[in-house]
Design a protein around this motif. Sequence first.
Motif, short mmCIF file in Angstrom:
data_model
loop_
_atom_site.label_atom_id
_atom_site.label_comp_id
_atom_site.label_asym_id
_atom_site.label_seq_id
_atom_site.Cartn_x
_atom_site.Cartn_y
_atom_site.Cartn_z
N ALA B 17 0.83 -1.21 0.00
CA ALA B 17 0.00 0.00 0.00
C ALA B 17 0.86 1.25 0.00
O ALA B 17 2.09 1.19 0.14
CB ALA B 17 -0.93 -0.01 1.21
N ILE B 18 0.20 2.40 -0.16
CA ILE B 18 0.89 3.69 -0.06
C ILE B 18 0.75 4.21 1.37
O ILE B 18 -0.34 4.30 1.91
CB ILE B 18 0.29 4.71 -1.04
N ALA B 19 1.88 4.56 1.96
CA ALA B 19 1.88 5.18 3.28
C ALA B 19 2.04 6.68 3.10
O ALA B 19 2.91 7.13 2.34
CB ALA B 19 3.00 4.63 4.15
N SER B 20 1.23 7.45 3.78
CA SER B 20 1.26 8.90 3.68
C SER B 20 1.55 9.50 5.05
O SER B 20 0.78 9.33 5.99
CB SER B 20 -0.08 9.42 3.15
N LEU B 21 2.65 10.22 5.14
CA LEU B 21 3.08 10.81 6.40
C LEU B 21 3.06 12.32 6.25
O LEU B 21 3.54 12.85 5.25
CB LEU B 21 4.50 10.32 6.74
N ASN B 22 2.52 12.99 7.24
CA ASN B 22 2.34 14.44 7.14
C ASN B 22 3.06 15.20 8.24
O ASN B 22 3.28 14.68 9.34
CB ASN B 22 0.84 14.77 7.19
N ASP B 27 6.82 28.22 11.02
CA ASP B 27 7.54 29.36 10.46
C ASP B 27 7.31 29.45 8.95
O ASP B 27 7.87 28.66 8.18
CB ASP B 27 9.03 29.23 10.77
N ARG B 28 6.51 30.41 8.55
CA ARG B 28 6.11 30.52 7.14
C ARG B 28 7.29 30.73 6.20
O ARG B 28 7.24 30.36 5.04
CB ARG B 28 5.11 31.67 6.99
N PHE B 33 13.52 21.56 4.04
CA PHE B 33 12.70 20.56 4.70
C PHE B 33 13.31 19.18 4.45
O PHE B 33 13.81 18.90 3.36
CB PHE B 33 11.26 20.60 4.17
N PHE B 34 13.25 18.36 5.48
CA PHE B 34 13.94 17.06 5.40
C PHE B 34 13.06 15.98 6.02
O PHE B 34 12.31 16.22 6.97
CB PHE B 34 15.27 17.12 6.17
N TRP B 35 13.20 14.77 5.48
CA TRP B 35 12.59 13.59 6.09
C TRP B 35 13.70 12.63 6.49
O TRP B 35 14.55 12.28 5.65
CB TRP B 35 11.63 12.90 5.13
N TYR B 36 13.68 12.24 7.78
CA TYR B 36 14.62 11.27 8.29
C TYR B 36 13.85 10.02 8.72
O TYR B 36 12.72 10.09 9.17
CB TYR B 36 15.36 11.83 9.52
N GLN B 70 1.83 25.42 4.56
CA GLN B 70 2.83 25.09 5.58
C GLN B 70 2.79 23.62 5.97
O GLN B 70 2.72 23.29 7.17
CB GLN B 70 2.68 26.01 6.81
N TYR B 71 2.78 22.78 4.96
CA TYR B 71 2.90 21.36 5.27
C TYR B 71 3.83 20.69 4.28
O TYR B 71 4.00 21.12 3.13
CB TYR B 71 1.53 20.67 5.33
#
Lengths: 114, 112
Positions: B17-22, B27-28, B33-36, B70-71
């Motif tokens: 399946a597809i996993a969606s992480l938000n 701070d506008r 931006f990074f995903w670890y 801002q996401y």
Amino acid sequence: DAGVIQSPRHEVTEMGQEVTLRCKPISGHDYLFWYRQTMMRGLELLIYFNNNVPIDDSGMPEDRFSAKMPNASFSTLKIQPSEPRDSAVYFCASVLNPGNTEAFFGQGTRLTVV
Amino acid sequence: QKEVEQNSGPLSVPEGAIASLNCTYSDRGSQSFFWYRQYSGKSPELIMSIYSNGDKEDGRFTAQLNKASQYVSLLIRDSQPSDSATYLCAVAPSYNTDKLIFGTGTRLQVFP
């Protein structure tokens, strides 16, 4: 390069004792970050250095915590006196350019204060 | 308000399946931006970075950035049990681009 090296990997100490955590960053990286990770608060930035100079220590919880970086290849995080609420995993991360490059983390030090 | 917020999960998805992480940030003016990914008992390691609005794909991973809202999100296609880990969102705020502020992470479980 062996990556970021932290010592010790595990530390168990009694409340009131002094604890010193050590970190050797990747050679050539100008930035070094100290983080603390707990289940409740996640990964918190404690302090970071640029070219051995402390830049922002606003995350250091209180005066019991201190950090130094006497040279480009070594940093310490000291807790004196330690308290049970300091129990956490402490990570050191080494970065070439924080806004654009990867932060390389050490294996962490799991601290337990009893 | 926390600077970087994530749902702690766990997010459970079946294999394939597809996993969606938000992740949302306060701070506008943030630009980096990074995903670890962090396996249990291990240290965080970088999966992806993103700097511009839109999608960025790398293999089974896609990072999505929407600065107006801002996401930032991370999609994992064809999820595998080996993807089970905690995923940490990190942001370099505009007031100090040298800082890396992490969210608390979302725990992902992929079941066979």
